[in-house]
Scaffold this active site. Structure first.
Site, PDB file in Angstrom:
ATOM      1  N   ARG A 123     -47.835 161.045 -27.312  1.00 24.52           N
ATOM      2  CA  ARG A 123     -47.616 162.133 -26.391  1.00 24.52           C
ATOM      3  C   ARG A 123     -46.206 162.706 -26.500  1.00 24.52           C
ATOM      4  NH1 ARG A 123     -50.351 162.265 -21.979  1.00 24.52           N
ATOM      5  NH2 ARG A 123     -50.083 160.100 -21.369  1.00 24.52           N
ATOM      6  N   TYR A 124     -45.245 161.801 -26.721  1.00 24.16           N
ATOM      7  CA  TYR A 124     -43.839 162.214 -26.765  1.00 24.16           C
ATOM      8  C   TYR A 124     -43.397 162.333 -28.221  1.00 24.16           C
ATOM      9  CZ  TYR A 124     -43.966 160.669 -21.878  1.00 24.16           C
ATOM     10  OH  TYR A 124     -44.276 160.512 -20.556  1.00 24.16           O
ATOM     11  N   ARG A 127     -42.084 158.597 -29.946  1.00 17.08           N
ATOM     12  CA  ARG A 127     -42.584 157.267 -29.612  1.00 17.08           C
ATOM     13  C   ARG A 127     -44.082 157.298 -29.353  1.00 17.08           C
ATOM     14  NH1 ARG A 127     -39.949 159.840 -25.739  1.00 17.08           N
ATOM     15  NH2 ARG A 127     -40.286 159.501 -23.513  1.00 17.08           N
ATOM     16  N   CYS A 136     -57.115 141.867 -20.140  1.00 17.93           N
ATOM     17  CA  CYS A 136     -55.927 141.463 -19.393  1.00 17.93           C
ATOM     18  C   CYS A 136     -56.179 140.075 -18.810  1.00 17.93           C
ATOM     19  CB  CYS A 136     -55.666 142.427 -18.244  1.00 17.93           C
ATOM     20  SG  CYS A 136     -55.084 144.043 -18.797  1.00 17.93           S
ATOM     21  N   CYS A 140     -55.986 144.598 -12.330  1.00 16.36           N
ATOM     22  CA  CYS A 140     -55.411 145.321 -11.197  1.00 16.36           C
ATOM     23  C   CYS A 140     -56.435 146.365 -10.781  1.00 16.36           C
ATOM     24  CB  CYS A 140     -54.134 146.041 -11.618  1.00 16.36           C
ATOM     25  SG  CYS A 140     -52.923 144.990 -12.444  1.00 16.36           S
ATOM     26  N   CYS A 143     -56.037 150.095 -11.894  1.00 19.06           N
ATOM     27  CA  CYS A 143     -55.679 150.244 -13.315  1.00 19.06           C
ATOM     28  C   CYS A 143     -55.883 151.676 -13.808  1.00 19.06           C
ATOM     29  CB  CYS A 143     -56.521 149.298 -14.157  1.00 19.06           C
ATOM     30  SG  CYS A 143     -56.199 149.505 -15.935  1.00 19.06           S
ATOM     31  N   ARG A 145     -56.045 152.537 -16.795  1.00 23.54           N
ATOM     32  CA  ARG A 145     -56.890 152.526 -17.990  1.00 23.54           C
ATOM     33  C   ARG A 145     -58.219 151.809 -17.737  1.00 23.54           C
ATOM     34  NH1 ARG A 145     -52.250 151.207 -21.188  1.00 23.54           N
ATOM     35  NH2 ARG A 145     -51.381 153.278 -20.882  1.00 23.54           N
ATOM     36  N   ASP A 304     -51.473 156.586 -10.066  1.00 25.66           N
ATOM     37  CA  ASP A 304     -52.244 157.596 -10.791  1.00 25.66           C
ATOM     38  C   ASP A 304     -53.521 157.962 -10.038  1.00 25.66           C
ATOM     39  OD1 ASP A 304     -50.496 157.835 -12.949  1.00 25.66           O
ATOM     40  OD2 ASP A 304     -51.388 156.116 -13.988  1.00 25.66           O
ATOM     41  N   ASP A 341     -46.918 160.202 -13.411  1.00 31.05           N
ATOM     42  CA  ASP A 341     -47.487 160.510 -14.725  1.00 31.05           C
ATOM     43  C   ASP A 341     -48.412 161.697 -14.467  1.00 31.05           C
ATOM     44  OD1 ASP A 341     -48.073 160.270 -17.452  1.00 31.05           O
ATOM     45  OD2 ASP A 341     -47.967 158.087 -17.326  1.00 31.05           O
ATOM     46  N   LYS A 348     -44.633 161.503 -18.074  1.00 31.00           N
ATOM     47  CA  LYS A 348     -43.935 161.050 -16.874  1.00 31.00           C
ATOM     48  C   LYS A 348     -42.919 162.099 -16.425  1.00 31.00           C
ATOM     49  CE  LYS A 348     -44.241 156.265 -18.395  1.00 31.00           C
ATOM     50  NZ  LYS A 348     -44.785 156.532 -19.744  1.00 31.00           N
TER      51      LYS A 348
HETATM   52  C1  LIG Z   1     -44.991 155.710 -20.666  1.00 29.08           C
HETATM   53  C2  LIG Z   1     -45.345 156.097 -22.023  1.00 29.08           C
HETATM   54  C3  LIG Z   1     -44.438 155.952 -23.069  1.00 29.08           C
HETATM   55  C4  LIG Z   1     -43.041 155.392 -22.878  1.00 29.08           C
HETATM   56  O1  LIG Z   1     -42.271 156.224 -22.066  1.00 29.08           O
HETATM   57  P1  LIG Z   1     -40.747 155.869 -21.735  1.00 29.08           P
HETATM   58  O2  LIG Z   1     -40.346 156.872 -20.700  1.00 29.08           O
HETATM   59  O3  LIG Z   1     -39.995 156.025 -23.019  1.00 29.08           O
HETATM   60  O4  LIG Z   1     -40.716 154.460 -21.237  1.00 29.08           O
HETATM   61  C5  LIG Z   1     -44.834 156.348 -24.314  1.00 29.08           C
HETATM   62  N1  LIG Z   1     -46.051 156.877 -24.532  1.00 29.08           N
HETATM   63  C6  LIG Z   1     -46.942 157.047 -23.551  1.00 29.08           C
HETATM   64  C7  LIG Z   1     -48.254 157.656 -23.842  1.00 29.08           C
HETATM   65  C8  LIG Z   1     -46.624 156.651 -22.252  1.00 29.08           C
HETATM   66  O5  LIG Z   1     -47.515 156.805 -21.269  1.00 29.08           O
END
Ligand SMILES: *Cc1c(COP(=O)(O)O)cnc(C)c1O
Length: 378
Positions: A123-124, A127, A136, A140, A143, A145, A304, A341, A348
């Protein structure tokens, strides 16, 4: 009564062996014994605790949605005389889970739309989130997911490891891989070692992290062998998930310390939950205990909009008030970033109390933590 409960939650207590009196310590301390003896059926649950009708009905529904699963370690934290126990609300199903409230979604963070490869969420820019398993140690009830985990939901997690590694190798912009699931620490040491090694071999990947609730649900899993294996793959960070101070038991503290002693920086992610931690006193106690376990509170999540979670959700205003009550009043290290989120896959978004209230006459007008006004030239 209430005072006693608070004292117990503030201290690092041990609740073992609790309902499992007579079990040999060697068994109790074996994570595989804990997994084999999890509470997974209505019969088991009812033999240990008197359920409310809402819980009994909820547990009957769970098999079709998100399975019931509670480790003996975590079950012992429940105050069985209190139907509103904050531990109980997190893991014992309730009938309200069957209701779909306004705006609630099966995939509230829009992850499925950001999966270039099954099991990899990108998404980002730099990363990815790598989903290693759909299991798990305990489930929870809120959850995010739940559509994928526990084997009971509507979808199946079908991580394609070869395709995922090929994607990571090809995408040189990825420098950070977050392993989650399900819970990555349920894999065997060997399997996890192989995955971490394979990821580490990719030259552009700098930073590895594991998102896990295993140190809280199953502290027995944190063994010297596991820690020695993880240490080979530094820099490796870990985010744990704690919501209530009682979860930080003697055993959990020892597990977190062992991880920290192996050079793993620890963060915590909490979810703001009604009847669990939506008051300043509980949250203040939690963040202070976390620092004593060498864990830095990282994120506080607005719950969420997952199907059937309305009974656990709070307003954003309540969350902002809690952050306002912490910021400045206690160690900066103790204050997590409150985030939502964004529904639909926006990622986020930080939520902050308004300390800046105006820009005027060339000055930024601000309030300090006590609410007193100050200015700074723009
Ligand atoms: C939360 C999340 C991350 C990590 O986010 P950070 O703000 O760097 O901790 C990476 N990818 C996805 C899809 C996430 O939901």
């Amino acid at each position: 009564m209430k005072e006693l409960a608070k004292k117990r939650d503030k201290a690092f207590s041990s609740f073992a062996p609790g309902c499992w009196e007579g079990v040999e310590p060697a068994q109790w301390n074996d994570w595989k014994w804990q997994m084999r003896n999890r509470i997974v059926s209505l019969e088991q649950l009812e033999s240990l605790v008197e359920l409310t009708s809402e819980e009994r009905e909820g547990t009957m529904l769970a098999g079709k949605k998100l399975a019931l699963g509670i480790t003996p370690h975590f079950f012992n934290l429940i105050d069985r005389k209190n139907p509103d126990c904050p531990i109980r609300r997190q893991v014992i199903p309730r009938v309200e889970e069957g209701l779909v409230g306004a705006g609630e979604l099966a995939d509230p963070c829009g992850e499925d739309a950001h999966m270039p490869v099954p099991g990899l969420v990108h998404r980002y820019p730099d990363r990815v989130l790598f989903l290693l398993t759909d299991r798990c140690a305990s489930y929870c009830r809120y959850c995010t997911r739940s559509r994928l985990v526990s084997g009971a939901g509507e979808q199946e997690l079908t991580t394609d490891f070869e395709e995922a590694f090929a994607y990571l190798e090809k995408h040189e912009e990825i420098r950070d891989v977050l392993f989650s699931g399900g819970d990555a620490l349920l894999l065997s040491d060997e399997k996890l070692d192989a995955i971490l090694e394979r990821t580490r071999a990719i030259p552009h990947i700098e930073f590895l992290r594991i998102g896990t609730r295993v140190p809280i649900f199953l502290p027995q899993r944190i063994t010297p062998q596991l820690c020695a294996m993880l240490k080979k793959h530094h820099p490796l960070w870990m985010s744990v998930h704690t919501n209530h101070p009682r979860e930080l038991t003697v055993e959990v503290k020892a597990a977190l310390e062992m991880l920290a002693d192996h050079g793993i920086p620890l963060g915590n992610q909490s979810v703001l939950l009604r009847g669990v931690n939506n008051d300043l006193e509980t949250m203040g106690c939690l963040v202070h205990k976390l620092l004593m376990c060498r864990v830095r509170p990282y994120y506080l999540y607005q719950c969420d909009l997952i199907h059937g979670s309305a009974h656990l959700r709070t307003t954003i205003r309540e969350g902002l008030e809690i952050i306002k009550g912490l910021r400045g009043f206690t160690s900066g290290y103790a204050v997590p970033q409150y985030v939502v989120d964004a529904p639909g896959g926006g990622g986020k978004i930080p939520l902050n109390p308004d300390f800046v209230f105006a820009e005027e006459d060339g000055f930024l007008r601000m309030l300090n933590y006590e609410g007193k006004p100050y200015s700074y030239p723009l």
